[in-house]
Motif scaffolding. Structure first.
Motif, PDB file in Angstrom:
ATOM      1  N   ALA A 174     -13.513   8.100   2.858  1.00  0.00           N
ATOM      2  CA  ALA A 174     -12.565   8.397   1.783  1.00  0.00           C
ATOM      3  C   ALA A 174     -13.252   8.283   0.427  1.00  0.00           C
ATOM      4  O   ALA A 174     -13.053   9.127  -0.455  1.00  0.00           O
ATOM      5  CB  ALA A 174     -11.379   7.443   1.859  1.00  0.00           C
ATOM      6  N   ILE A 175     -14.064   7.239   0.253  1.00  0.00           N
ATOM      7  CA  ILE A 175     -14.821   7.091  -0.996  1.00  0.00           C
ATOM      8  C   ILE A 175     -15.706   8.309  -1.219  1.00  0.00           C
ATOM      9  O   ILE A 175     -15.759   8.871  -2.320  1.00  0.00           O
ATOM     10  CB  ILE A 175     -15.672   5.805  -0.966  1.00  0.00           C
ATOM     11  CG1 ILE A 175     -14.775   4.568  -0.991  1.00  0.00           C
ATOM     12  CG2 ILE A 175     -16.658   5.775  -2.138  1.00  0.00           C
ATOM     13  CD1 ILE A 175     -15.516   3.255  -0.842  1.00  0.00           C
TER      14      ILE A 175
ATOM     15  N   THR B 153      -5.889   1.431  -2.302  1.00  0.00           N
ATOM     16  CA  THR B 153      -5.453   1.670  -0.927  1.00  0.00           C
ATOM     17  C   THR B 153      -6.557   1.334   0.059  1.00  0.00           C
ATOM     18  O   THR B 153      -7.739   1.335  -0.284  1.00  0.00           O
ATOM     19  CB  THR B 153      -5.017   3.134  -0.732  1.00  0.00           C
ATOM     20  OG1 THR B 153      -4.511   3.303   0.608  1.00  0.00           O
ATOM     21  CG2 THR B 153      -6.176   4.091  -0.950  1.00  0.00           C
ATOM     22  N   LYS B 154      -6.168   1.073   1.287  1.00  0.00           N
ATOM     23  CA  LYS B 154      -7.130   0.886   2.361  1.00  0.00           C
ATOM     24  C   LYS B 154      -6.904   1.925   3.467  1.00  0.00           C
ATOM     25  O   LYS B 154      -7.224   1.697   4.623  1.00  0.00           O
ATOM     26  CB  LYS B 154      -7.068  -0.541   2.919  1.00  0.00           C
ATOM     27  CG  LYS B 154      -5.684  -1.056   3.245  1.00  0.00           C
ATOM     28  CD  LYS B 154      -5.730  -2.446   3.861  1.00  0.00           C
ATOM     29  CE  LYS B 154      -6.288  -3.503   2.960  1.00  0.00           C
ATOM     30  NZ  LYS B 154      -5.352  -3.935   1.896  1.00  0.00           N
TER      31      LYS B 154
ATOM     32  N   ARG C  92     -12.779   4.413   5.611  1.00  0.00           N
ATOM     33  CA  ARG C  92     -12.610   4.074   4.190  1.00  0.00           C
ATOM     34  C   ARG C  92     -13.835   4.533   3.392  1.00  0.00           C
ATOM     35  O   ARG C  92     -13.702   5.041   2.268  1.00  0.00           O
ATOM     36  CB  ARG C  92     -12.391   2.569   4.029  1.00  0.00           C
ATOM     37  CG  ARG C  92     -11.142   2.076   4.742  1.00  0.00           C
ATOM     38  CD  ARG C  92     -10.828   0.638   4.370  1.00  0.00           C
ATOM     39  NE  ARG C  92     -10.150  -0.036   5.478  1.00  0.00           N
ATOM     40  CZ  ARG C  92      -9.702  -1.275   5.456  1.00  0.00           C
ATOM     41  NH1 ARG C  92      -9.857  -1.990   4.353  1.00  0.00           N
ATOM     42  NH2 ARG C  92      -9.115  -1.816   6.496  1.00  0.00           N
TER      43      ARG C  92
ATOM     44  N   HIS D 174      -7.368   6.028   4.653  1.00  0.00           N
ATOM     45  CA  HIS D 174      -8.048   7.316   4.472  1.00  0.00           C
ATOM     46  C   HIS D 174      -7.066   8.420   4.076  1.00  0.00           C
ATOM     47  O   HIS D 174      -7.468   9.460   3.548  1.00  0.00           O
ATOM     48  CB  HIS D 174      -8.772   7.704   5.774  1.00  0.00           C
ATOM     49  CG  HIS D 174      -9.560   8.959   5.691  1.00  0.00           C
ATOM     50  ND1 HIS D 174      -9.026  10.203   6.008  1.00  0.00           N
ATOM     51  CD2 HIS D 174     -10.850   9.195   5.333  1.00  0.00           C
ATOM     52  CE1 HIS D 174      -9.948  11.125   5.850  1.00  0.00           C
ATOM     53  NE2 HIS D 174     -11.059  10.552   5.435  1.00  0.00           N
TER      54      HIS D 174
ATOM     55  N   VAL E 144     -10.746   2.004  -3.395  1.00  0.00           N
ATOM     56  CA  VAL E 144     -10.586   1.832  -1.952  1.00  0.00           C
ATOM     57  C   VAL E 144     -10.896   0.384  -1.616  1.00  0.00           C
ATOM     58  O   VAL E 144     -11.962  -0.130  -1.944  1.00  0.00           O
ATOM     59  CB  VAL E 144     -11.506   2.782  -1.168  1.00  0.00           C
ATOM     60  CG1 VAL E 144     -11.416   2.494   0.331  1.00  0.00           C
ATOM     61  CG2 VAL E 144     -11.136   4.234  -1.456  1.00  0.00           C
TER      62      VAL E 144
ATOM     63  N   VAL F 129     -13.889   6.868  -8.499  1.00  0.00           N
ATOM     64  CA  VAL F 129     -13.570   6.022  -7.354  1.00  0.00           C
ATOM     65  C   VAL F 129     -14.415   4.748  -7.387  1.00  0.00           C
ATOM     66  O   VAL F 129     -15.601   4.780  -7.704  1.00  0.00           O
ATOM     67  CB  VAL F 129     -13.774   6.778  -6.015  1.00  0.00           C
ATOM     68  CG1 VAL F 129     -15.194   7.287  -5.863  1.00  0.00           C
ATOM     69  CG2 VAL F 129     -13.377   5.910  -4.824  1.00  0.00           C
TER      70      VAL F 129
ATOM     71  N   THR G 207      -7.070  10.821   0.950  1.00  0.00           N
ATOM     72  CA  THR G 207      -7.827  12.076   0.805  1.00  0.00           C
ATOM     73  C   THR G 207      -6.931  13.300   0.957  1.00  0.00           C
ATOM     74  O   THR G 207      -7.299  14.394   0.513  1.00  0.00           O
ATOM     75  CB  THR G 207      -8.963  12.150   1.836  1.00  0.00           C
ATOM     76  OG1 THR G 207      -8.414  12.081   3.166  1.00  0.00           O
ATOM     77  CG2 THR G 207      -9.943  11.001   1.647  1.00  0.00           C
TER      78      THR G 207
ATOM     79  N   VAL H 128     -14.702   0.521  -5.521  1.00  0.00           N
ATOM     80  CA  VAL H 128     -14.446  -0.257  -4.315  1.00  0.00           C
ATOM     81  C   VAL H 128     -13.911  -1.621  -4.723  1.00  0.00           C
ATOM     82  O   VAL H 128     -14.362  -2.214  -5.703  1.00  0.00           O
ATOM     83  CB  VAL H 128     -15.721  -0.406  -3.451  1.00  0.00           C
ATOM     84  CG1 VAL H 128     -16.821  -1.134  -4.218  1.00  0.00           C
ATOM     85  CG2 VAL H 128     -15.413  -1.125  -2.150  1.00  0.00           C
TER      86      VAL H 128
ATOM     87  N   ASP I   5       0.830  -1.204   0.000  1.00  0.00           N
ATOM     88  CA  ASP I   5       0.000   0.000   0.000  1.00  0.00           C
ATOM     89  C   ASP I   5       0.868   1.260   0.000  1.00  0.00           C
ATOM     90  O   ASP I   5       1.723   1.445   0.867  1.00  0.00           O
ATOM     91  CB  ASP I   5      -0.911  -0.006   1.225  1.00  0.00           C
ATOM     92  CG  ASP I   5      -2.127   0.894   1.052  1.00  0.00           C
ATOM     93  OD1 ASP I   5      -1.962   2.054   0.627  1.00  0.00           O
ATOM     94  OD2 ASP I   5      -3.250   0.440   1.341  1.00  0.00           O
TER      95      ASP I   5
END
Length: 352
Positions: free
Chosen positions: A213-214, A162-163, A210, A165, A187, A224, A168, A226, A132
Motif C-alpha cells: 500500500a505504501i 490506516t493498517k 501494508r 491495504h 500506514v 505517504v 489503495t 509510516v 480505522d
C-alpha cells in the motif's frame, strides 16, 4: 482442573469484561465450549449521530479535528486505545468492540454540510483518529470513499491513518487531493512478522500488503508516511530499524511512532492476550511497560503518554531516530495546504 487459555480465531479479545459504567454484565459459563458456542459474529448497527466532525485540544495529537465513520473496529487489535469508548454505548471493550460496529450511514452528508458552514475554518481533518476508517465493512459500504469525495469537492485537507491495504482503492480521489497538497496517508506498521499480525491485529492486512500500500500510494504521488504504533517493549521494539527500512524502501518519506498505551479496560485485555499467546514473556513485557509508565500500566498525562518516560523510553527514541536517519525518513508531519479550499456553489477561497 485448570483450563487452558482460549483464543478465538479472527478475534483479538476472548471475552467481554464488565463495562465500568454498567452495574450488570453477562459472562460465559466457565465450562464454555468454543467448538459448540463459537465467538459472536459481527453485527452492524445504525449510528444516528447528528454531527460528524469532532474536536480535541490534546497537545500531543497532530490534529484538532477528526471524523470516524465507524465506532468499534472489526480489525480487533488487542491493544487498541479506543476500546473503552465502546463502553459509552453500553457495550464492552472486549469482544463487543470487535463485533458490534456502529455505522454512521449519513457521514458523507453530514461532512459536506459541516464543511459548507460559514463557521468552518479550513484545517486538517484526521480520518481514523479513533477507529480505522478502512476496516473490512468499508469495502462494501464505501463511507470513507464518499467522505473523501466530499474532501475532494471542497479541497479541505485530510490525513488518513490506516493498517488496511484497502486504502489503495481510493488512490484516484486521494491523488486528486494530493495535487493540491490536501491529502496525506500514514500506514500503520506494527511488525514484519506475518505470524504475529493475526494474533495482535487479527483482521488487518498482513505486513507485506501494508508495504504494498505504501508503494502504491508513493507511486501515485500521494504523500505517504509510516506510523510504527504501538511500540511494545520486549515484543516488537527490536523491529524498529527493520520496519523503518522496509517502509522507506517501499516509498514512505516520513515516520512517527507511539509507545503502547493501555487505558482503562485495555490493560486487563492485553494481559489476558499475553497469557494466551506469549505466556513465557508476559511478565517481562508488563514490567517493561511499567518502567515506561512510572510503575503503572498506563500513563494518561499529556507529554508522556505517547512516548513514555525513563531509560527504556529514551532507548526507543534513540533507536527510532537513528533508524530514521539511516532510512532517510523525516521525523515530521507532512505539510498540507488550505489554499485550495472552496465552498460549494461559490468562488474558490484563497487562504494565507
Amino acid at each position: 482442573m485448570n483450563q487452558q487459555p482460549i483464543s478465538l480465531k479472527g478475534r483479538g479479545a476472548a471475552s467481554n469484561p464488565a463495562n465500568r459504567f454498567e452495574e450488570i454484565h453477562l459472562e460465559r459459563d466457565h465450562e464454555w465450549n468454543p467448538a459448540a458456542d463459537p465467538a459472536p459474529g459481527t453485527k452492524f448497527l445504525r449510528d444516528a449521530t447528528g454531527t460528524i466532525i469532532t474536536f480535541n485540544d490534546s497537545p500531543d495529537v497532530g490534529f484538532n479535528a477528526s471524523i470516524n465513520p465507524y465506532r468499534g473496529c472489526e480489525h480487533g487489535c488487542i491493544y487498541c486505545y479506543a476500546r473503552p469508548t465502546h463502553e459509552y454505548l453500553g457495550f464492552s471493550s472486549g469482544l463487543d468492540f470487535e463485533t458490534r460496529i456502529m455505522v454512521k450511514e449519513n457521514a458523507p452528508e453530514l461532512l459536506r454540510a459541516e464543511l459548507s458552514s460559514p463557521k468552518w475554518k479550513p484545517q486538517v481533518i484526521a480520518m481514523s483518529g479513533v477507529t480505522d476508517c478502512y476496516q473490512p465493512i468499508e469495502r462494501k459500504l464505501k463511507l470513507t470513499r464518499r467522505c473523501l469525495e466530499v474532501f475532494a469537492e471542497l479541497r479541505n485537507r485530510v490525513c488518513i491513518v490506516t493498517k488496511n491495504h484497502l486504502v489503495t482503492r481510493d488512490i484516484d480521489v486521494l491523488g486528486e487531493l494530493a495535487r493540491d497538497r490536501a491529502a496525506a496517508v500514514f500506514v500503520s506498521l506494527t511488525t514484519l512478522d506475518r505470524t504475529l499480525t493475526p494474533k495482535l491485529e487479527p483482521r488487518t492486512s498482513l505486513p507485506g500488503h501494508r508495504l504494498a500500500a505504501i508503494e502504491a500510494l508513493s507511486q501515485a504521488r500521494i504523500p505517504v508516511g509510516v506510523l510504527v504504533a504501538p511500540v511494545i517493549p520486549a515484543l516488537n521494539d527490536h523491529e524498529l530499524p527493520a520496519l523503518l527500512a522496509a517502509a522507506a524502501k517501499a516509498g514512505a518519506k516520513s515516520a512517527g511512532y507511539v509507545v503502547l498505551r493501555l487505558p482503562y479496560s485495555v490493560a486487563p485485555l492485553f494481559e489476558d492476550w499475553l497469557t494466551r499467546h506469549f505466556a513465557d514473556r508476559k511478565e517481562k513485557v508488563l514490567n517493561r511497560i511499567r518502567a515506561l509508565r512510572g510503575g503503572k500500566l498506563n500513563d494518561p498525562k499529556f507529554g508522556s503518554r505517547m512516548e513514555g518516560q525513563g531509560i527504556f523510553a529514551e532507548q526507543i527514541a534513540k533507536m527510532f531516530g537513528v533508524a530514521c536517519r539511516k532510512a532517510g525518513l523525516k521525523q515530521e508531519r507532512i505539510d498540507l495546504s488550505t489554499a485550495s479550499f472552496r465552498v460549494p456553489g461559490g468562488p474558490q477561497l484563497t487562504l494565507f
